[in-house]
Each structure stands twice: as C-alpha cells, then as structure tokens.
Design a protein around this motif. Structure first.
Motif, short mmCIF file in Angstrom:
data_model
loop_
_atom_site.label_atom_id
_atom_site.label_comp_id
_atom_site.label_asym_id
_atom_site.label_seq_id
_atom_site.Cartn_x
_atom_site.Cartn_y
_atom_site.Cartn_z
N TRP A 1 -52.97 -0.60 22.04
CA TRP A 1 -51.59 -0.40 21.57
C TRP A 1 -50.62 -1.29 22.34
O TRP A 1 -49.52 -1.55 21.90
CB TRP A 1 -51.17 1.06 21.70
N LEU A 2 -51.06 -1.80 23.50
CA LEU A 2 -50.19 -2.65 24.31
C LEU A 2 -50.47 -4.10 23.90
O LEU A 2 -51.23 -4.81 24.53
CB LEU A 2 -50.46 -2.42 25.79
N THR A 3 -49.87 -4.47 22.80
CA THR A 3 -50.09 -5.75 22.15
C THR A 3 -49.18 -6.83 22.75
O THR A 3 -48.31 -6.52 23.58
CB THR A 3 -49.77 -5.60 20.65
N ILE B 1 -49.81 -5.75 33.39
CA ILE B 1 -49.60 -5.69 31.94
C ILE B 1 -50.84 -6.21 31.20
O ILE B 1 -51.28 -5.61 30.22
CB ILE B 1 -48.34 -6.48 31.53
N GLU B 2 -51.40 -7.29 31.68
CA GLU B 2 -52.60 -7.84 31.04
C GLU B 2 -53.74 -6.83 31.06
O GLU B 2 -54.42 -6.62 30.05
CB GLU B 2 -53.03 -9.15 31.71
N HIS B 3 -53.96 -6.19 32.20
CA HIS B 3 -55.05 -5.21 32.30
C HIS B 3 -54.78 -3.99 31.42
O HIS B 3 -55.71 -3.48 30.78
CB HIS B 3 -55.26 -4.78 33.75
N CYS B 4 -53.54 -3.53 31.38
CA CYS B 4 -53.21 -2.37 30.55
C CYS B 4 -53.38 -2.67 29.07
O CYS B 4 -53.59 -1.76 28.27
CB CYS B 4 -51.78 -1.89 30.83
N GLY B 5 -53.30 -3.94 28.70
CA GLY B 5 -53.43 -4.34 27.31
C GLY B 5 -54.85 -4.58 26.84
O GLY B 5 -55.06 -4.98 25.70
N ARG B 6 -55.82 -4.32 27.69
CA ARG B 6 -57.23 -4.51 27.30
C ARG B 6 -57.82 -3.18 26.83
O ARG B 6 -57.46 -2.12 27.34
CB ARG B 6 -58.02 -5.04 28.48
N GLU C 1 -45.65 4.21 31.22
CA GLU C 1 -46.09 3.74 29.92
C GLU C 1 -47.60 3.59 29.78
O GLU C 1 -48.16 3.92 28.75
CB GLU C 1 -45.43 2.40 29.61
N SER C 2 -48.24 3.01 30.76
CA SER C 2 -49.67 2.75 30.67
C SER C 2 -50.20 2.55 32.07
O SER C 2 -49.48 2.08 32.96
CB SER C 2 -49.93 1.50 29.83
N MET C 3 -51.47 2.92 32.27
CA MET C 3 -52.06 2.78 33.59
C MET C 3 -53.47 2.20 33.46
O MET C 3 -54.15 2.42 32.47
CB MET C 3 -52.13 4.13 34.30
N TRP C 4 -53.88 1.51 34.49
CA TRP C 4 -55.19 0.88 34.55
C TRP C 4 -55.69 0.94 35.99
O TRP C 4 -54.89 0.94 36.93
CB TRP C 4 -55.04 -0.56 34.08
N HIS C 5 -57.00 1.06 36.19
CA HIS C 5 -57.56 0.98 37.53
C HIS C 5 -58.94 0.34 37.48
O HIS C 5 -59.63 0.42 36.47
CB HIS C 5 -57.63 2.36 38.20
N ARG C 6 -59.31 -0.30 38.59
CA ARG C 6 -60.65 -0.90 38.66
C ARG C 6 -61.43 -0.41 39.87
O ARG C 6 -62.60 -0.73 40.01
CB ARG C 6 -60.57 -2.43 38.66
N VAL C 7 -60.79 0.37 40.73
CA VAL C 7 -61.44 0.89 41.93
C VAL C 7 -61.47 2.41 41.83
O VAL C 7 -60.45 3.02 41.51
CB VAL C 7 -60.68 0.44 43.20
N GLY D 1 -56.61 -5.84 50.26
CA GLY D 1 -55.89 -7.03 49.81
C GLY D 1 -56.02 -7.34 48.33
O GLY D 1 -55.59 -8.41 47.89
N ARG D 2 -56.61 -6.41 47.55
CA ARG D 2 -56.81 -6.65 46.12
C ARG D 2 -56.13 -5.57 45.30
O ARG D 2 -56.07 -4.40 45.71
CB ARG D 2 -58.30 -6.67 45.78
N LEU D 3 -55.67 -5.95 44.12
CA LEU D 3 -55.09 -4.99 43.19
C LEU D 3 -56.17 -4.03 42.72
O LEU D 3 -57.17 -4.44 42.16
CB LEU D 3 -54.48 -5.74 42.00
N ALA D 4 -55.95 -2.73 42.96
CA ALA D 4 -56.94 -1.71 42.62
C ALA D 4 -56.54 -0.89 41.40
O ALA D 4 -57.39 -0.40 40.67
CB ALA D 4 -57.16 -0.78 43.80
N ALA D 5 -55.23 -0.74 41.18
CA ALA D 5 -54.72 0.04 40.04
C ALA D 5 -53.26 -0.31 39.83
O ALA D 5 -52.57 -0.72 40.76
CB ALA D 5 -54.86 1.54 40.32
N GLY D 6 -52.81 -0.13 38.60
CA GLY D 6 -51.40 -0.40 38.31
C GLY D 6 -50.93 0.37 37.11
O GLY D 6 -51.73 0.76 36.26
#
Length: 192
Positions: free
Chosen positions: A86-88, A72-77, A131-137, A113-118
């Motif tokens: 919009w994810l306030t 949720i924190e990552h999707c809100g950035r 609702e919202s998606m985020w990825h870092r890899v 072992g690390r969060l790559a996307a959510g």
C-alpha cells in the motif's frame, strides 16, 4: 498535492492508503480507530511487556530521520511473497513532501551501527500518526515502538494514532476507540 492540503486531510481524521488502482490517492476513515496510549502508566506497562526485547541487546539506539528514505523504501516492500503493497511511489512522495515541511519523520532503532527497524510518523500539533513500520533485527520492532512512544510523550504529544489494530499491536497495549472519540481526541491534540 501540497503539504497544507495533506495536513488538512489528516486533521479531518483521514489517512492515506494506496491501492494503485485509483486515479487519486485514496484517503480512508477507520471505525473503530486504534491508538497507542502515551500516558506514563501505559508506557511503563509497554516496557514491561517488551522487557525481553529491551534486554536482547545493550546497544539499541533511537535516531530520528537519520535514514528517512531507507525506512520509506523498506516500508514499501511486501512483507511476504504474494503480499500487496500500500506504500506505493505516490505514498513515498507524500511522505517526502511532509518531511520537507517538517511534518513527517522516521523513528529508527539502530544496533551495532546498522539500521535495525524504522517507522514513519506524521506529526500535526500534538498528534502523531504512525503510518508504517519495518524491522530486520529480532526484537527491534518492539524496542522501536516503546522508544517512539517515550520520545513522543517527551515532545508533548497527546495522541498516537495507528489507524487500525493487529493482534500484535493489541498485545502491545493498543486501544480501539469509536470514531467520534478519536475525532474528539484529535481535535484536542490539534489545539495548542
């Protein structure tokens, strides 16, 4: 707002998207509405479209709500400098209320072992609203969409709503449908 009231709005085909200017959290309707098909043939076609992403690593792992607050924190950035959000904080609270009631989860791809996307999903009956998606890899977002649709189908979901399309979701096989058809599909998904 309690989870019953929130779910009642979702059941009417509405979805929240905060603008931070309104006194109350705004709820919206999209016409056309965008869905990701859950049938076997569509999911197989998606796997073919993202096969390069699926093969990019051999340690992709799907987890559900293992890092709910982090997703949720990552999707809100903001995604890029100058982008709005919009994810306030009040959207964060809405998802936490739904999570506590068993109607919101995060689907996550982990690698090494690390969060790559959510992504955040609200579930109601046999309907899932992504609702919202985020990825870092690299590639993790495509893998996440494919794995999430497979998991939803296995769980008996018949509708996967993503509200509005983007060029990327259309390439992944998303389909725009008229509002009336969406409401019919949603009503069917809410019947047990």
């Amino acid at each position: 707002m309690d989870h019953h009231a929130i779910l009642g709005l979702y059941a009417q085909g509405l979805f929240p998207m905060d603008d931070d200017d309104s006194a109350e959290l705004p709820w919206w309707v999209a016409d056309p509405r965008t869905v990701l098909p859950l049938d076997d043939a569509s999911r197989a076609a998606l796997r073919r479209r993202v096969r390069r992403s699926l093969r990019a690593r051999d340690d992709w792992e799907l987890r559900i709500s293992a890092a709910f607050d982090e997703v949720i924190e990552h999707c809100g950035r903001p995604r890029a400098p100058g982008d709005g959000v919009w994810l306030t904080p009040r959207m964060h609270q809405l998802y936490r209320v739904l999570h506590a009631a068993g109607h919101a989860q995060t689907f996550e791809i982990w690698a090494d072992g690390r969060l790559a996307a959510g992504l955040i999903a609200v579930t109601l009956g046999r309907a899932a609203m992504l609702e919202s998606m985020w990825h870092r890899v690299p590639h993790a977002g495509n893998v996440l969409v494919s794995a999430t649709l497979d998991a939803l189908a296995r769980a008996g979901a018949t509708l996967c709503d993503i509200q509005t399309s983007t060029p990327h979701t259309l390439r992944l096989g998303a389909v725009e449908i008229p509002r009336e058809e969406y409401e019919r599909r949603l009503a069917d998904a809410l019947r047990w």
